[in-house]
Structures are given as C-alpha cells and as structure tokens.
Write a protein that holds these residues in place. Structure first.
Motif, PDB file in Angstrom:
ATOM      1  N   LYS A  70       0.828  -1.202   0.000  1.00 30.72           N
ATOM      2  CA  LYS A  70       0.000   0.000   0.000  1.00 30.72           C
ATOM      3  C   LYS A  70       0.868   1.260   0.000  1.00 30.72           C
ATOM      4  O   LYS A  70       0.597   2.202  -0.751  1.00 30.72           O
ATOM      5  CB  LYS A  70      -0.901  -0.007   1.239  1.00 30.72           C
ATOM      6  CG  LYS A  70      -2.223   0.638   1.018  1.00 30.72           C
ATOM      7  CD  LYS A  70      -3.254   0.222   2.060  1.00 30.72           C
ATOM      8  CE  LYS A  70      -4.599   0.734   1.606  1.00 30.72           C
ATOM      9  NZ  LYS A  70      -5.699   0.367   2.491  1.00 30.72           N
ATOM     10  N   PHE A  71       1.887   1.261   0.847  1.00 32.58           N
ATOM     11  CA  PHE A  71       2.736   2.450   0.905  1.00 32.58           C
ATOM     12  C   PHE A  71       3.461   2.691  -0.406  1.00 32.58           C
ATOM     13  O   PHE A  71       3.583   3.826  -0.874  1.00 32.58           O
ATOM     14  CB  PHE A  71       3.742   2.381   2.058  1.00 32.58           C
ATOM     15  CG  PHE A  71       4.482   3.674   2.243  1.00 32.58           C
ATOM     16  CD1 PHE A  71       5.681   3.908   1.593  1.00 32.58           C
ATOM     17  CD2 PHE A  71       3.945   4.685   3.012  1.00 32.58           C
ATOM     18  CE1 PHE A  71       6.349   5.121   1.725  1.00 32.58           C
ATOM     19  CE2 PHE A  71       4.600   5.911   3.160  1.00 32.58           C
ATOM     20  CZ  PHE A  71       5.805   6.116   2.514  1.00 32.58           C
ATOM     21  N   LEU A  72       3.957   1.626  -1.033  1.00 34.49           N
ATOM     22  CA  LEU A  72       4.670   1.795  -2.301  1.00 34.49           C
ATOM     23  C   LEU A  72       3.729   2.311  -3.391  1.00 34.49           C
ATOM     24  O   LEU A  72       4.104   3.177  -4.191  1.00 34.49           O
ATOM     25  CB  LEU A  72       5.341   0.483  -2.715  1.00 34.49           C
ATOM     26  CG  LEU A  72       6.535   0.093  -1.838  1.00 34.49           C
ATOM     27  CD1 LEU A  72       7.030  -1.302  -2.184  1.00 34.49           C
ATOM     28  CD2 LEU A  72       7.681   1.077  -1.968  1.00 34.49           C
ATOM     29  N   LYS A  73       2.508   1.814  -3.407  1.00 35.27           N
ATOM     30  CA  LYS A  73       1.538   2.316  -4.396  1.00 35.27           C
ATOM     31  C   LYS A  73       1.207   3.773  -4.122  1.00 35.27           C
ATOM     32  O   LYS A  73       1.120   4.591  -5.044  1.00 35.27           O
ATOM     33  CB  LYS A  73       0.257   1.478  -4.367  1.00 35.27           C
ATOM     34  CG  LYS A  73       0.453   0.137  -4.993  1.00 35.27           C
ATOM     35  CD  LYS A  73      -0.794  -0.709  -4.973  1.00 35.27           C
ATOM     36  CE  LYS A  73      -0.505  -2.016  -5.697  1.00 35.27           C
ATOM     37  NZ  LYS A  73      -1.427  -3.082  -5.328  1.00 35.27           N
ATOM     38  N   HIS A  74       1.029   4.081  -2.860  1.00 37.91           N
ATOM     39  CA  HIS A  74       0.767   5.460  -2.452  1.00 37.91           C
ATOM     40  C   HIS A  74       1.912   6.366  -2.897  1.00 37.91           C
ATOM     41  O   HIS A  74       1.693   7.426  -3.479  1.00 37.91           O
ATOM     42  CB  HIS A  74       0.598   5.498  -0.934  1.00 37.91           C
ATOM     43  CG  HIS A  74       0.827   6.830  -0.314  1.00 37.91           C
ATOM     44  ND1 HIS A  74      -0.146   7.802  -0.254  1.00 37.91           N
ATOM     45  CD2 HIS A  74       1.914   7.362   0.265  1.00 37.91           C
ATOM     46  CE1 HIS A  74       0.349   8.865   0.353  1.00 37.91           C
ATOM     47  NE2 HIS A  74       1.594   8.629   0.677  1.00 37.91           N
ATOM     48  N   SER A  75       3.132   5.917  -2.646  1.00 39.00           N
ATOM     49  CA  SER A  75       4.312   6.693  -3.002  1.00 39.00           C
ATOM     50  C   SER A  75       4.370   6.941  -4.506  1.00 39.00           C
ATOM     51  O   SER A  75       4.722   8.024  -4.971  1.00 39.00           O
ATOM     52  CB  SER A  75       5.552   5.943  -2.525  1.00 39.00           C
ATOM     53  OG  SER A  75       6.698   6.640  -2.860  1.00 39.00           O
ATOM     54  N   MET A  76       3.981   5.950  -5.283  1.00 39.53           N
ATOM     55  CA  MET A  76       3.954   6.106  -6.729  1.00 39.53           C
ATOM     56  C   MET A  76       2.938   7.164  -7.145  1.00 39.53           C
ATOM     57  O   MET A  76       3.215   8.027  -7.978  1.00 39.53           O
ATOM     58  CB  MET A  76       3.625   4.766  -7.388  1.00 39.53           C
ATOM     59  CG  MET A  76       3.550   4.854  -8.886  1.00 39.53           C
ATOM     60  SD  MET A  76       3.229   3.266  -9.658  1.00 39.53           S
ATOM     61  CE  MET A  76       1.497   3.054  -9.268  1.00 39.53           C
ATOM     62  N   ARG A  77       1.753   7.085  -6.545  1.00 35.02           N
ATOM     63  CA  ARG A  77       0.717   8.052  -6.882  1.00 35.02           C
ATOM     64  C   ARG A  77       1.155   9.478  -6.521  1.00 35.02           C
ATOM     65  O   ARG A  77       0.999  10.405  -7.313  1.00 35.02           O
ATOM     66  CB  ARG A  77      -0.577   7.713  -6.138  1.00 35.02           C
ATOM     67  CG  ARG A  77      -1.740   8.508  -6.663  1.00 35.02           C
ATOM     68  CD  ARG A  77      -3.044   8.200  -5.962  1.00 35.02           C
ATOM     69  NE  ARG A  77      -4.104   8.931  -6.631  1.00 35.02           N
ATOM     70  CZ  ARG A  77      -4.866   8.428  -7.595  1.00 35.02           C
ATOM     71  NH1 ARG A  77      -4.689   7.193  -8.006  1.00 35.02           N
ATOM     72  NH2 ARG A  77      -5.796   9.174  -8.157  1.00 35.02           N
ATOM     73  N   VAL A  78       1.718   9.613  -5.336  1.00 35.35           N
ATOM     74  CA  VAL A  78       2.220  10.921  -4.900  1.00 35.35           C
ATOM     75  C   VAL A  78       3.294  11.415  -5.872  1.00 35.35           C
ATOM     76  O   VAL A  78       3.327  12.585  -6.227  1.00 35.35           O
ATOM     77  CB  VAL A  78       2.779  10.853  -3.467  1.00 35.35           C
ATOM     78  CG1 VAL A  78       3.490  12.149  -3.103  1.00 35.35           C
ATOM     79  CG2 VAL A  78       1.658  10.591  -2.479  1.00 35.35           C
ATOM     80  N   GLY A  79       4.143  10.503  -6.333  1.00 37.24           N
ATOM     81  CA  GLY A  79       5.183  10.872  -7.296  1.00 37.24           C
ATOM     82  C   GLY A  79       4.606  11.441  -8.574  1.00 37.24           C
ATOM     83  O   GLY A  79       5.099  12.439  -9.107  1.00 37.24           O
ATOM     84  N   ARG A  81       1.611  12.929  -8.984  1.00 43.57           N
ATOM     85  CA  ARG A  81       1.020  14.243  -8.710  1.00 43.57           C
ATOM     86  C   ARG A  81       2.118  15.278  -8.512  1.00 43.57           C
ATOM     87  O   ARG A  81       2.022  16.413  -8.979  1.00 43.57           O
ATOM     88  CB  ARG A  81       0.135  14.198  -7.454  1.00 43.57           C
ATOM     89  CG  ARG A  81      -1.022  13.236  -7.542  1.00 43.57           C
ATOM     90  CD  ARG A  81      -2.107  13.727  -8.473  1.00 43.57           C
ATOM     91  NE  ARG A  81      -3.025  12.646  -8.784  1.00 43.57           N
ATOM     92  CZ  ARG A  81      -3.116  12.065  -9.994  1.00 43.57           C
ATOM     93  NH1 ARG A  81      -2.367  12.463 -10.988  1.00 43.57           N
ATOM     94  NH2 ARG A  81      -3.968  11.075 -10.178  1.00 43.57           N
ATOM     95  N   PHE A  82       3.160  14.882  -7.785  1.00 44.33           N
ATOM     96  CA  PHE A  82       4.289  15.773  -7.513  1.00 44.33           C
ATOM     97  C   PHE A  82       4.928  16.228  -8.812  1.00 44.33           C
ATOM     98  O   PHE A  82       5.197  17.415  -9.002  1.00 44.33           O
ATOM     99  CB  PHE A  82       5.294  15.025  -6.639  1.00 44.33           C
ATOM    100  CG  PHE A  82       6.373  15.874  -6.063  1.00 44.33           C
ATOM    101  CD1 PHE A  82       7.619  15.962  -6.674  1.00 44.33           C
ATOM    102  CD2 PHE A  82       6.173  16.574  -4.882  1.00 44.33           C
ATOM    103  CE1 PHE A  82       8.631  16.729  -6.127  1.00 44.33           C
ATOM    104  CE2 PHE A  82       7.187  17.344  -4.335  1.00 44.33           C
ATOM    105  CZ  PHE A  82       8.414  17.426  -4.953  1.00 44.33           C
ATOM    106  N   ALA A  83       5.157  15.291  -9.721  1.00 43.08           N
ATOM    107  CA  ALA A  83       5.773  15.644 -11.011  1.00 43.08           C
ATOM    108  C   ALA A  83       4.862  16.580 -11.800  1.00 43.08           C
ATOM    109  O   ALA A  83       5.337  17.529 -12.426  1.00 43.08           O
ATOM    110  CB  ALA A  83       6.085  14.385 -11.805  1.00 43.08           C
ATOM    111  N   LEU A  85       2.644  18.747 -10.569  1.00 46.28           N
ATOM    112  CA  LEU A  85       2.688  20.065  -9.925  1.00 46.28           C
ATOM    113  C   LEU A  85       4.010  20.754 -10.195  1.00 46.28           C
ATOM    114  O   LEU A  85       4.068  21.957 -10.416  1.00 46.28           O
ATOM    115  CB  LEU A  85       2.457  19.921  -8.422  1.00 46.28           C
ATOM    116  CG  LEU A  85       1.030  19.565  -8.034  1.00 46.28           C
ATOM    117  CD1 LEU A  85       0.965  19.092  -6.594  1.00 46.28           C
ATOM    118  CD2 LEU A  85       0.099  20.746  -8.217  1.00 46.28           C
ATOM    119  N   ASN A  86       5.076  19.992 -10.181  1.00 48.19           N
ATOM    120  CA  ASN A  86       6.397  20.520 -10.493  1.00 48.19           C
ATOM    121  C   ASN A  86       6.465  21.118 -11.887  1.00 48.19           C
ATOM    122  O   ASN A  86       7.001  22.204 -12.076  1.00 48.19           O
ATOM    123  CB  ASN A  86       7.429  19.396 -10.448  1.00 48.19           C
ATOM    124  CG  ASN A  86       8.395  19.574  -9.331  1.00 48.19           C
ATOM    125  OD1 ASN A  86       8.868  20.674  -9.084  1.00 48.19           O
ATOM    126  ND2 ASN A  86       8.683  18.504  -8.638  1.00 48.19           N
TER     127      ASN A  86
END
Lengths: 93, 113
Positions: A70-79, A81-83, A85-86
């Motif tokens: 779950k955390f790794l999938k979450h981290s991917m999703r955040v990545g 969105r982050f990209a 926004l960047n």
C-alpha cells in the motif's frame, strides 16, 4: 539514465554531465535506503503489537505485506502528482 | 538481508522508475544555464542543495499524506477510491502550503520578532 533527464544536460561538457548524473544516482540510492528503513519502521509499528512469540504470526505477516504494498503504491501516486505540480510550477515561472 | 533489499529495490523501481528523474529535471536545466557571476562549483553546489531539498519535500509529503489518508488497519493491499482522492487532494494542498510559505519567507526576509 532516461532521455528526458539528459535533455536538460545537453549544453554541458561531458565531465559536467557525468558529475550531474553521478549526483542524481547518489541521491536516488540514499533515498531508496531511507525509504526502506522508514517503511520497515512504519509497518512494524502499525502491524506488530504482540510479543508472546518470537516469530511473526500469520496475521502480522499479512498485515506487513499489505502495509508495504500500500505504501509503495501510495508513493507512486504521490510521485505522479508531484511531477505534475512541479512541471506546472516550472511553466508558470 | 542483501537479497531482500535488492528485491525491494527492484519492486520499488518497477513501481516508480522515474520518480527522482522526473522531478529533478529543473535542477538539471538550472545547472546547464549558469547565470553570470556564479562559478561552476557554486552552481553544482546550489543544484545539489536544491535536489536534496526536493527529495526531502517529496518524502515529507508522502509520509504526511499517508498518515492523513490511509487506514492503518490494512484490510487490503490496494488503495481504495476514497484514499486515492484523499491523496490527490492532500498533495495539492500540501503543495499550496509549500508555495505560500515559500512566498512569505522570500518576501518577508526575516521572521517577525
């Protein structure tokens, strides 16, 4: 290294390119190691409470597996969105 | 332990191979266009500092939004729809807070006494 990264490096001489890419690799490795440690700590804290046995129980194992995935999938999703926004922020400047 | 770690890296890279590369692109182009009055060493130093800051920002953002959005009971390995929306919104708001504070710090200069 993928081509998108190297596009920004075009203007630089070879040694500078290598230096930048070495820096990025180093950062990436360090970040991976940190994430490994923090993931272990997180899943341990969330899943393991019982110390009557010294081996993990089935339910604890399942919990840890789900937690990590779950955390790794979450981290991917955040990545993602982050990209996004960047790149929005970059085009606005 | 080494074998397990390699497995972890492989899994992580397969889920997110371009994470760092995608959001470090601006640092890379920054280093390629060195403004006048700054020598190369300083430019590399600044680029490195900026990259580290960005990685740190990402990590804190990920930790924070996970804590706020994801149910700790881990009933399943997938993120459900509610969690997905929450994550998107959380990232967006965190980013806005980050910009606000960035502006306040660069405009105000020093914190009010």
């Amino acid at each position: 290294m993928d081509k998108n990264m190297l596009a920004g490096l075009e203007g630089l001489p070879e040694e500078d390119k290598n230096r930048m890419s070495a820096m990025i690799d180093h950062l990436q490795l360090r970040d991976s190691l940190r994430m490994y440690n923090s993931l272990v700590e997180r899943c341990f804290n969330d899943c393991v409470d019982n110390f009557t046995r010294k081996t993990l129980q089935k339910q604890e194992e399942t919990c840890v597996a789900r937690c990590a995935e779950k955390f790794l999938k979450h981290s991917m999703r955040v990545g993602l969105r982050f990209a996004e926004l960047n790149s929005q922020a970059a085009t606005q400047d | 332990m080494g074998g397990f770690f390699c497995h972890f890296l492989a899994l992580r890279n397969s889920l997110n191979p371009n994470k760092n590369k995608a959001f470090l692109r601006s640092e890379v182009s920054m280093a390629a266009n060195i403004p006048a009055g700054i020598d190369k060493e300083q430019a590399f130093g600044m680029a490195e500092t900026e990259m580290e800051y960005r990685v740190e920002l990402f990590n804190r953002l990920a930790q924070t939004c996970f804590n706020k959005c994801v149910d700790k009971r881990y009933k399943e390995a997938e993120l459900n729809m509610g969690e997905n929306s929450c994550i998107d919104r959380c990232v967006s708001k965190y980013w806005q807070v980050n910009s606000m504070i960035g502006q306040m710090l660069s405009a105000g200069g020093r914190p009010p006494m």
